[in-house]
Design a protein around this motif. Structure first.
Motif, mmCIF file in Angstrom:
data_model
loop_
_atom_site.group_PDB
_atom_site.id
_atom_site.type_symbol
_atom_site.label_atom_id
_atom_site.label_comp_id
_atom_site.label_asym_id
_atom_site.label_seq_id
_atom_site.Cartn_x
_atom_site.Cartn_y
_atom_site.Cartn_z
ATOM 1 N N MET A 167 0.838 -1.211 0.000
ATOM 2 C CA MET A 167 0.000 0.000 0.000
ATOM 3 C C MET A 167 0.867 1.253 0.000
ATOM 4 S SD MET A 167 -2.956 -0.758 2.824
ATOM 5 C CE MET A 167 -3.878 -2.287 2.823
ATOM 6 N N ARG A 168 1.942 1.197 0.775
ATOM 7 C CA ARG A 168 2.829 2.359 0.877
ATOM 8 C C ARG A 168 3.386 2.738 -0.498
ATOM 9 N NH1 ARG A 168 5.909 0.277 4.808
ATOM 10 N NH2 ARG A 168 4.243 0.613 6.300
ATOM 11 N N ILE A 169 3.681 1.735 -1.302
ATOM 12 C CA ILE A 169 4.190 1.978 -2.656
ATOM 13 C C ILE A 169 3.074 2.473 -3.568
ATOM 14 C CG2 ILE A 169 5.193 0.877 -4.695
ATOM 15 C CD1 ILE A 169 6.529 -1.124 -2.707
ATOM 16 N N ASP A 170 1.943 1.763 -3.561
ATOM 17 C CA ASP A 170 0.847 2.096 -4.469
ATOM 18 C C ASP A 170 0.268 3.481 -4.201
ATOM 19 O OD1 ASP A 170 1.129 -0.399 -5.604
ATOM 20 O OD2 ASP A 170 -0.579 -1.285 -4.538
ATOM 21 N N LEU A 171 0.238 3.882 -2.937
ATOM 22 C CA LEU A 171 -0.409 5.145 -2.571
ATOM 23 C C LEU A 171 0.571 6.307 -2.458
ATOM 24 C CD1 LEU A 171 -2.878 3.679 0.082
ATOM 25 C CD2 LEU A 171 -3.374 4.294 -2.291
ATOM 26 N N LEU A 172 1.840 6.022 -2.696
ATOM 27 C CA LEU A 172 2.872 7.065 -2.604
ATOM 28 C C LEU A 172 2.571 8.277 -3.482
ATOM 29 C CD1 LEU A 172 5.699 7.803 -1.413
ATOM 30 C CD2 LEU A 172 6.692 6.679 -3.425
ATOM 31 N N PRO A 173 2.137 8.098 -4.747
ATOM 32 C CA PRO A 173 1.894 9.282 -5.593
ATOM 33 C C PRO A 173 0.778 10.188 -5.090
ATOM 34 C CG PRO A 173 2.039 7.276 -6.920
ATOM 35 C CD PRO A 173 1.926 6.845 -5.489
ATOM 36 N N TYR A 174 -0.021 9.680 -4.145
ATOM 37 C CA TYR A 174 -1.173 10.442 -3.653
ATOM 38 C C TYR A 174 -0.924 11.085 -2.289
ATOM 39 C CZ TYR A 174 -3.256 7.713 -7.378
ATOM 40 O OH TYR A 174 -3.514 7.139 -8.601
ATOM 41 N N GLY A 175 0.282 10.923 -1.777
ATOM 42 C CA GLY A 175 0.612 11.535 -0.485
ATOM 43 C C GLY A 175 -0.072 10.882 0.694
ATOM 44 N N ILE A 176 -0.500 9.627 0.540
ATOM 45 C CA ILE A 176 -1.201 8.923 1.612
ATOM 46 C C ILE A 176 -0.194 8.147 2.451
ATOM 47 C CG2 ILE A 176 -2.890 7.108 2.126
ATOM 48 C CD1 ILE A 176 -4.312 8.009 -0.511
ATOM 49 N N ARG A 177 -0.234 8.355 3.735
ATOM 50 C CA ARG A 177 0.677 7.669 4.656
ATOM 51 C C ARG A 177 0.109 6.294 5.032
ATOM 52 N NH1 ARG A 177 2.183 11.994 9.316
ATOM 53 N NH2 ARG A 177 -0.074 12.289 9.396
ATOM 54 N N VAL A 178 0.998 5.332 5.211
ATOM 55 C CA VAL A 178 0.592 3.986 5.619
ATOM 56 C C VAL A 178 1.509 3.534 6.754
ATOM 57 C CG1 VAL A 178 0.238 1.586 4.956
ATOM 58 C CG2 VAL A 178 -0.230 3.418 3.294
ATOM 59 N N THR A 179 0.902 3.166 7.862
ATOM 60 C CA THR A 179 1.627 2.721 9.051
ATOM 61 C C THR A 179 1.158 1.327 9.444
ATOM 62 O OG1 THR A 179 1.900 4.980 9.906
ATOM 63 C CG2 THR A 179 2.013 3.177 11.513
ATOM 64 N N ALA A 180 2.094 0.465 9.798
ATOM 65 C CA ALA A 180 1.749 -0.846 10.349
ATOM 66 C C ALA A 180 2.184 -0.895 11.808
ATOM 67 C CB ALA A 180 2.427 -1.955 9.554
ATOM 68 N N ILE A 181 1.265 -1.272 12.674
ATOM 69 C CA ILE A 181 1.528 -1.395 14.105
ATOM 70 C C ILE A 181 1.462 -2.879 14.468
ATOM 71 C CG2 ILE A 181 0.744 -0.789 16.423
ATOM 72 C CD1 ILE A 181 1.642 1.676 14.956
ATOM 73 N N HIS A 182 2.551 -3.390 15.048
ATOM 74 C CA HIS A 182 2.645 -4.825 15.334
ATOM 75 C C HIS A 182 2.791 -5.047 16.847
ATOM 76 C CE1 HIS A 182 3.201 -5.616 11.045
ATOM 77 N NE2 HIS A 182 4.057 -4.601 11.038
ATOM 78 N N PRO A 183 1.705 -5.327 17.554
ATOM 79 C CA PRO A 183 1.799 -5.573 18.997
ATOM 80 C C PRO A 183 2.236 -7.001 19.331
ATOM 81 C CG PRO A 183 -0.384 -4.756 18.333
ATOM 82 C CD PRO A 183 0.318 -5.235 17.112
ATOM 83 N N GLY A 184 2.897 -7.125 20.484
ATOM 84 C CA GLY A 184 3.080 -8.424 21.111
ATOM 85 C C GLY A 184 1.844 -8.732 21.938
ATOM 86 N N ALA A 185 2.034 -9.271 23.131
ATOM 87 C CA ALA A 185 0.897 -9.683 23.956
ATOM 88 C C ALA A 185 0.148 -8.478 24.520
ATOM 89 C CB ALA A 185 1.382 -10.568 25.101
ATOM 90 N N VAL A 186 -1.111 -8.353 24.153
ATOM 91 C CA VAL A 186 -1.994 -7.291 24.648
ATOM 92 C C VAL A 186 -3.183 -7.967 25.316
ATOM 93 C CG1 VAL A 186 -3.307 -5.215 24.085
ATOM 94 C CG2 VAL A 186 -1.363 -5.891 22.644
ATOM 95 N N GLU A 187 -3.445 -7.626 26.547
ATOM 96 C CA GLU A 187 -4.564 -8.249 27.259
ATOM 97 C C GLU A 187 -5.876 -7.590 26.858
ATOM 98 O OE1 GLU A 187 -5.803 -9.962 31.651
ATOM 99 O OE2 GLU A 187 -4.181 -8.513 31.499
ATOM 100 N N THR A 188 -6.559 -8.218 25.935
ATOM 101 C CA THR A 188 -7.876 -7.790 25.460
ATOM 102 C C THR A 188 -8.749 -9.053 25.395
ATOM 103 O OG1 THR A 188 -7.258 -8.127 23.143
ATOM 104 C CG2 THR A 188 -6.835 -5.941 24.087
#
Length: 252
Positions: A167-188
């Motif tokens: 997505m980061r590559i495909d949306l680069l020409p449009y100025g759209i930011r893409v972030t991936a957040i990778h959690p370890g153990a989260v108590e939910t």
């Protein structure tokens, strides 16, 4: 109109924590989830507490027609989405591949990969038209490593990691930011869902150490989203101090 964030899987855990934090910072919200009663309760609470506007859309991201109908029926002003948080996701079972339940596999693939794609296709289309937006995909340590009996769940989160990069590559020409957040153990509710309502087995996952909580991940997401427009946080891996990787812990 204030900025708008669309959050999938907003009825509990990380999604609910994000809704609270973004509302506290003045965002109007589009909240989606399968449980209509929880959506309504959360929307009422946030509206009363923070005086922000809330749109609710109760649907399952696995259902392509429901995603299409609910999002495309939003009023035009609600389509100016600044932030999409692809949070809806789950794990089902913890079995070696030769003993896996194919229905569990389908549920994980349809939710974690296809559901994310269905929502992203529509919202990113609106963002490209405006040449503006930020997409945050919730991955996992399971998208960076593979652990015993995690086979298909790990595969889906590896897919989220790969899709975020693409997505980061495909949306680069449009100025759209893409972030991936990778959690370890989260108590939910994650482990309770994985173990299909077995609360005792779920609780045991978090015994002997201090896990992350949903607000920790929401805080990281807010950090990424609130950076200046020229700054993009590509990738963030977040672990409890007591967890070194997917399989090594310091438990008391």
């Amino acid at each position: 109109m204030s900025k708008i964030a669309l959050i999938t899987g907003a009825t509990s855990g990380i999604g609910e924590a994000c809704a609270e934090l973004f509302a506290a910072n003045g965002y109007n919200l589009i909240l989606t989830g399968r449980r209509k009663d929880r959506l309504k309760s959360l929307a009422e609470k946030l509206n009363k507490t923070y005086n922000v506007e809330i749109a609710e859309a109760a649907f399952d991201v696995r259902n392509r027609n429901a995603v299409h109908d609910n999002l495309n029926n939003l009023p035009p002003e609600w389509r100016n989405i600044d932030v999409l948080i692809n949070n809806a996701g789950l794990s089902q079972g913890l079995d070696p591949v030769h003993e896996g339940d194919v229905t569990d596999w389908d549920t994980m693939i349809d939710t974690n990969v296809k559901g994310l794609l269905y929502v992203t296709k529509i919202v990113s289309g609106w963002m490209t038209g405006r040449k503006k937006g930020h997409i945050v995909n919730i991955g996992s340590i399971a998208g960076k490593e593979v652990y015993p009996k995690g086979n298909v769940y790990c595969a889906t989160k590896h897919a989220v990691d790969a899709l975020s990069q693409a997505m980061r590559i495909d949306l680069l020409p449009y100025g759209i930011r893409v972030t991936a957040i990778h959690p370890g153990a989260v108590e939910t509710e994650f482990s309770e869902v994985r173990f299909k309502g077995d609360k005792e087995r779920a609780k045991a996952v978090y015994k002997g150490y201090e896990p992350l909580v949903a607000a920790d991940i929401a805080d990281a997401i807010w950090y990424a989203v609130s950076r200046p427009p020229h700054v993009n946080i590509n990738d963030m891996l977040i672990m409890p101090t007591a967890q070194a990787n997917a399989t090594n812990w310091n438990k008391k």
